[in-house]
Design a protein around this motif. Structure first.
Motif, PDB file in Angstrom:
ATOM      1  N   UNK A  82       0.824  -1.211   0.000  1.00 18.68           N
ATOM      2  CA  UNK A  82       0.000   0.000   0.000  1.00 18.68           C
ATOM      3  C   UNK A  82       0.853   1.254   0.000  1.00 18.68           C
ATOM      4  N   UNK A  83       1.912   1.241   0.813  1.00 18.95           N
ATOM      5  CA  UNK A  83       2.775   2.427   0.896  1.00 18.95           C
ATOM      6  C   UNK A  83       3.415   2.711  -0.454  1.00 18.95           C
ATOM      7  N   UNK A  84       3.893   1.654  -1.125  1.00 17.86           N
ATOM      8  CA  UNK A  84       4.521   1.858  -2.432  1.00 17.86           C
ATOM      9  C   UNK A  84       3.503   2.414  -3.429  1.00 17.86           C
ATOM     10  N   UNK A  85       2.301   1.812  -3.440  1.00 26.03           N
ATOM     11  CA  UNK A  85       1.292   2.261  -4.404  1.00 26.03           C
ATOM     12  C   UNK A  85       0.895   3.709  -4.152  1.00 26.03           C
ATOM     13  N   UNK A  86       0.707   4.060  -2.888  1.00 26.99           N
ATOM     14  CA  UNK A  86       0.308   5.436  -2.584  1.00 26.99           C
ATOM     15  C   UNK A  86       1.410   6.416  -2.938  1.00 26.99           C
ATOM     16  N   UNK A  87       2.663   6.022  -2.665  1.00 27.81           N
ATOM     17  CA  UNK A  87       3.772   6.908  -2.984  1.00 27.81           C
ATOM     18  C   UNK A  87       3.939   7.094  -4.479  1.00 27.81           C
ATOM     19  N   UNK A  88       3.849   6.001  -5.226  1.00 29.58           N
ATOM     20  CA  UNK A  88       4.072   6.090  -6.662  1.00 29.58           C
ATOM     21  C   UNK A  88       2.974   6.846  -7.380  1.00 29.58           C
ATOM     22  N   UNK A  89       1.719   6.628  -6.940  1.00 31.50           N
ATOM     23  CA  UNK A  89       0.604   7.245  -7.657  1.00 31.50           C
ATOM     24  C   UNK A  89       0.199   8.577  -7.039  1.00 31.50           C
ATOM     25  N   UNK A 246       6.550  -4.429  -9.486  1.00 30.29           N
ATOM     26  CA  UNK A 246       7.041  -5.786  -9.316  1.00 30.29           C
ATOM     27  C   UNK A 246       7.027  -6.181  -7.835  1.00 30.29           C
ATOM     28  N   UNK A 247       7.506  -5.286  -6.978  1.00 29.86           N
ATOM     29  CA  UNK A 247       7.548  -5.678  -5.562  1.00 29.86           C
ATOM     30  C   UNK A 247       6.134  -5.727  -4.963  1.00 29.86           C
ATOM     31  N   UNK A 248       5.233  -4.834  -5.415  1.00 30.80           N
ATOM     32  CA  UNK A 248       3.841  -4.921  -4.962  1.00 30.80           C
ATOM     33  C   UNK A 248       3.238  -6.272  -5.352  1.00 30.80           C
ATOM     34  N   UNK A 249       3.517  -6.688  -6.601  1.00 33.29           N
ATOM     35  CA  UNK A 249       2.962  -7.961  -7.072  1.00 33.29           C
ATOM     36  C   UNK A 249       3.471  -9.125  -6.235  1.00 33.29           C
ATOM     37  N   UNK A 250       4.759  -9.150  -5.975  1.00 32.22           N
ATOM     38  CA  UNK A 250       5.322 -10.252  -5.187  1.00 32.22           C
ATOM     39  C   UNK A 250       4.709 -10.259  -3.790  1.00 32.22           C
ATOM     40  N   UNK A 251       4.704  -9.078  -3.149  1.00 34.88           N
ATOM     41  CA  UNK A 251       4.260  -9.026  -1.750  1.00 34.88           C
ATOM     42  C   UNK A 251       2.765  -9.317  -1.634  1.00 34.88           C
ATOM     43  N   UNK A 252       1.955  -8.708  -2.526  1.00 33.40           N
ATOM     44  CA  UNK A 252       0.513  -8.952  -2.458  1.00 33.40           C
ATOM     45  C   UNK A 252       0.181 -10.370  -2.884  1.00 33.40           C
ATOM     46  N   UNK A 253       0.813 -10.824  -3.971  1.00 36.77           N
ATOM     47  CA  UNK A 253       0.502 -12.148  -4.495  1.00 36.77           C
ATOM     48  C   UNK A 253       0.727 -13.239  -3.462  1.00 36.77           C
ATOM     49  N   UNK A 254       1.883 -13.222  -2.816  1.00 37.98           N
ATOM     50  CA  UNK A 254       2.171 -14.268  -1.828  1.00 37.98           C
ATOM     51  C   UNK A 254       1.200 -14.160  -0.645  1.00 37.98           C
ATOM     52  N   UNK A 255       0.873 -12.924  -0.226  1.00 34.92           N
ATOM     53  CA  UNK A 255      -0.042 -12.753   0.909  1.00 34.92           C
ATOM     54  C   UNK A 255      -1.419 -13.305   0.586  1.00 34.92           C
ATOM     55  N   UNK A 256      -1.930 -12.926  -0.592  1.00 27.39           N
ATOM     56  CA  UNK A 256      -3.277 -13.362  -0.956  1.00 27.39           C
ATOM     57  C   UNK A 256      -3.333 -14.870  -1.120  1.00 27.39           C
ATOM     58  N   UNK A 257      -2.255 -15.452  -1.660  1.00 27.69           N
ATOM     59  CA  UNK A 257      -2.317 -16.892  -1.893  1.00 27.69           C
ATOM     60  C   UNK A 257      -2.388 -17.643  -0.567  1.00 27.69           C
ATOM     61  N   UNK A 263      -8.601  -7.105   3.543  1.00 24.92           N
ATOM     62  CA  UNK A 263      -8.718  -5.754   3.016  1.00 24.92           C
ATOM     63  C   UNK A 263      -8.236  -4.675   3.964  1.00 24.92           C
ATOM     64  N   UNK A 264      -7.994  -3.517   3.393  1.00 25.65           N
ATOM     65  CA  UNK A 264      -7.852  -2.248   4.106  1.00 25.65           C
ATOM     66  C   UNK A 264      -6.540  -2.058   4.870  1.00 25.65           C
ATOM     67  N   UNK A 265      -5.739  -3.121   5.112  1.00 23.97           N
ATOM     68  CA  UNK A 265      -4.470  -2.901   5.803  1.00 23.97           C
ATOM     69  C   UNK A 265      -3.555  -2.047   4.940  1.00 23.97           C
ATOM     70  N   UNK A 266      -3.497  -2.380   3.648  1.00 31.05           N
ATOM     71  CA  UNK A 266      -2.656  -1.621   2.741  1.00 31.05           C
ATOM     72  C   UNK A 266      -3.112  -0.195   2.556  1.00 31.05           C
ATOM     73  N   UNK A 267      -4.372   0.067   2.885  1.00 27.24           N
ATOM     74  CA  UNK A 267      -4.880   1.431   2.748  1.00 27.24           C
ATOM     75  C   UNK A 267      -4.569   2.283   3.980  1.00 27.24           C
ATOM     76  N   UNK A 268      -4.838   1.729   5.169  1.00 26.12           N
ATOM     77  CA  UNK A 268      -4.747   2.539   6.386  1.00 26.12           C
ATOM     78  C   UNK A 268      -3.319   2.739   6.850  1.00 26.12           C
ATOM     79  N   UNK A 269      -2.571   1.624   6.918  1.00 27.52           N
ATOM     80  CA  UNK A 269      -1.283   1.666   7.607  1.00 27.52           C
ATOM     81  C   UNK A 269      -0.329   2.725   7.031  1.00 27.52           C
ATOM     82  N   UNK A 270      -0.206   2.821   5.691  1.00 28.36           N
ATOM     83  CA  UNK A 270       0.715   3.847   5.181  1.00 28.36           C
ATOM     84  C   UNK A 270       0.360   5.261   5.663  1.00 28.36           C
ATOM     85  N   UNK A 271      -0.944   5.532   5.824  1.00 26.78           N
ATOM     86  CA  UNK A 271      -1.334   6.852   6.323  1.00 26.78           C
ATOM     87  C   UNK A 271      -0.839   7.071   7.747  1.00 26.78           C
TER      88      UNK A 271
END
Lengths: 338, 340
Positions: A82-89, A246-257, A263-271
């Motif tokens: 979440x932190x990477x996505x928020x920072x990049x976008x 790439x790192x978002x995909x690796x980290x999210x993919x392994x977690x979801x599998x 939900x929502x951890x990636x949204x709140x925690x970076x804030x």
């Protein structure tokens, strides 16, 4: 959000140490509480002087410890994504679950379960990486093709629509193959399948993903100030973005599998991390990891205690915590200007 | 000027007739397809009481109520979406996205959860009470969203975002409740929440019919106010429309339509979103014309989705809400890409 502390890196380090200690404490609590309570003393013995003939030791070693560690790792990975996505976008609403990434990974796993049920854990993980990748690509294609780019609002709406579409197709497949109960529980998010194998996979993928995240953290700080400025400073934004995705995909993919849709951890925690640590992603990323781990370990504990002996999906718990926060952000970023 | 109006009127009438014909054709296709095929001629024979007993049973007790329900639910959701988009001036508003459907769904699940032992689910009272439970849930959700999105006025984008959040919150509570149910209710509720016309029987039709017959004509009657909203609040006030009162009434109609539809058909997303857009493309911006066209398109679309869901993977059925999502989510994304 203005930073809570501006200068002192000693203080920031100190906060991280305290949170990390809290995390260790939370893991100990999580191992100790459950359907049957194991005293902390026994937990200590089970970890450091393991005797296989004692049942409590086995419970700790085989069930609770791997589960708590998996929760910590997954919480950390989702928060960092979440932190990477928020920072990049530069988009405060960006996160794996909002952007349909989790649904993409889930979709790939449904296909695997339906068509290749004999697949190994590793195979399942790779499938969910590919699924997450497809979802991210779709979002970016929509972003690049829409007029005016992806504003926070459009991103949230696109995520909702793509999530709904992918979930619908997943449920068609699961209904046809009569997997709905299996997949329903898994989609709701839960850590009951976490064992030492899962921890191994998480560690393996996590090291790669986290190293990339830390490696690009400084560039993300620059990127978060604006793309023009980043280019002006001579930064190769495309490369940074590719590494970030790439790192978002690796980290999210392994977690979801392993844990399904949490939900929502990636949204709140970076804030929260930004609020405490300031604008520098070299601080935000490690802190997000620790805070995210702490939150998911505690949420998992709640999910086991709230309706014991039955488990409540941890995804529902994190959603309930996350929704008020999402609403707060929506009120503040969604409509002030337009 | 007058010729333009007559032309528009003729166009409208032709469109209504064409849609009506489509609905009738689809109606017969839907009646004749299923696990047991009945040819259209046999369908007509059976409807004229000349068919076999088995055919009569399948048609009258199973297929017909399901299809009539699909027609009603599709029409109600479409009109609800049209009103919501008009009132909020937001092209992306729809009872599913705003969380009104989930609110209604949560109320129905609570109702089943607390009264499942006292009432049999297919019992007459419980069927007639369910739309009211759903209505309370829908109103609760709508009020909650409105209050949370209120910040010295309602901003339509904020409204949609708050709706997404409320939706997720209700969804989490629903998951927790569902898992506390016994397995049979669990499965039923899961399928129903995905949007499914379950337990389709004539009682449900009777429970829903008054809502549709009462509220859709009122919506058409009130349509002028929606056109005036298009001009902006100030102009509307200048034209003598009591803005807040009209807005309140229209919102209540939209919420009631969505709530009652959810009670019978589950949380069908995207239908209320897509249909008004199609109707606007076909007939232009006048709500007096849009609402009747939306009614028919909504009914037709849900009937088509229902037929597809029942047949494409037969003998297993796909919940109709899933089919609607697959058909219309791409259109939503297209709208999103075009929106400024």
């Amino acid at each position: 959000m203005r930073a809570f502390i501006n200068h002192s890196s000693t203080l920031k380090t100190f906060i991280n140490i305290i949170t990390f200690t809290a995390l260790v404490g939370a893991i100990a609590l999580s191992v100790s509480y459950g359907a049957t309570k194991v005293p902390l003393e026994t937990v200590w013995q089970a970890v450091f002087r393991f005797q296989p003939e004692i049942i409590a030791h086995q419970v700790v070693q085989e069930l609770r410890l791997p589960r708590a560690i998996a929760a910590a790792l997954i919480g950390a990975f989702l928060a960092v994504s979440g932190a990477i996505m928020q920072g990049m976008t530069r988009n405060p609403l960006a996160s794996p679950s909002i952007m349909g990434v989790t649904d993409g990974a889930a979709f790939a796993l449904v296909i695997i379960l339906a068509f290749y049920p004999a697949v190994s854990n590793l195979g399942g993980t790779f499938a969910s990486l590919i699924g997450a990748g497809i979802a991210v690509s779709i979002i970016f294609i929509i972003g690049s093709m829409s007029s005016g780019g992806l504003t926070p609002v459009k991103l949230a709406l696109a995520g909702v629509a793509i999530g709904a579409l992918i979930r619908s197709i997943s449920s068609v497949i699961s209904l046809h193959f009569q997997l709905e109960k299996e997949i329903g529980f898994w989609m709701a998010g839960g850590l009951d399948g976490a064992n030492w194998n899962a921890v191994k996979l998480l560690t393996l993928f996590g090291i790669i993903g986290m190293l990339i995240a830390l490696f690009i953290s400084k560039s993300i700080t620059v990127l978060s100030l604006g793309e023009d400025m980043a280019t002006g400073l001579g930064q190769n934004n495309t490369l940074i973005k590719i590494l970030g995705i790439f790192s978002v995909l690796i980290l999210t993919g392994i977690s979801v599998s392993i844990a399904g849709a949490v939900g929502f951890i990636g949204l709140i925690i970076p804030h929260i991390a930004r609020f405490i640590m300031g604008k520098d992603y070299r601080w935000i990323i490690p802190s997000s990891a620790i805070f995210g781990a702490l939150l998911l370990v505690l949420a998992d504990l709640v999910s086991r205690l709230v309706n014991a002996p039955f488990e409540t999906p941890v995804g529902a718990i994190t959603s309930l915590i996350g929704v008020p926060f999402f609403l707060y952000l929506a009120r503040n970023s969604g409509g002030g200007s337009k | 000027m007058n010729t333009v109006k007559t032309k528009k009127r003729n166009q409208f009438i032709w469109m209504m007739i064409t849609l009506g014909i489509f609905i009738i054709i689809m109606f017969f296709i839907s009646l004749s397809t299923g696990v047991i095929q009945i040819t259209p001629i046999e369908v007509i024979n059976t409807l004229l009481h000349n068919g076999t007993e088995q055919q009569a049973l399948i048609l009258f007790d199973f297929r017909l109520p399901g299809i009539v329900l699909a027609l009603l639910i599709g029409a109600m959701l479409a009109v609800s979406g049209t009103i919501l988009q008009g009132v909020t001036q937001n092209d992306l508003a729809d009872p599913g996205i705003l969380g009104i459907n989930t609110g209604a769904g949560l109320a129905v699940v609570l109702y089943i959860y607390f009264f499942q032992d006292m009432l049999s689910l297919t019992g007459i009272q419980s069927i007639f009470l369910m739309p009211f439970a759903a209505l309370i849930g829908a109103i609760f959700a709508a009020v909650l969203i409105y209050l949370l999105a209120w910040r010295s006025g309602i901003n339509s984008i904020r409204l949609v975002l708050v709706g997404i959040g409320v939706n997720a919150g209700f969804g989490a509570i629903l998951t927790i409740l569902q898992l506390r149910m016994d397995p049979q209710n669990y499965r039923q509720v899961t399928v129903w929440l995905a949007g499914d016309i379950w337990n389709a029987n004539w009682n449900f039709v009777l429970a829903l019919l008054p809502w549709a017959l009462l509220l859709i004509p009122i919506a058409i009657y009130k349509a002028k106010a929606l056109d005036v909203f298009n001009l902006g609040d100030e102009v509307a006030a200048g034209l003598g429309i009591k803005i807040e009162k009209e807005r309140g009434i229209l919102l209540l109609i939209a919420v009631a339509l969505a709530g009652a539809a959810v009670a019978a058909g589950g949380a069908i997303a995207f239908l209320g979103l897509v249909v008004p857009h199609i109707a606007r493309k076909l007939i232009g911006p006048l709500h007096q014309l849009i609402i009747p066209i939306s009614t028919l398109i909504g009914a037709l679309l849900l009937m088509v989705a229902d037929t597809i869901g029942k047949n494409i993977l037969a003998p297993s059925e796909i919940p109709v809400g899933v089919v609607v999502s697959i058909l219309s989510a791409p259109y939503f994304i297209y709208l999103l890409m075009k929106a400024k």
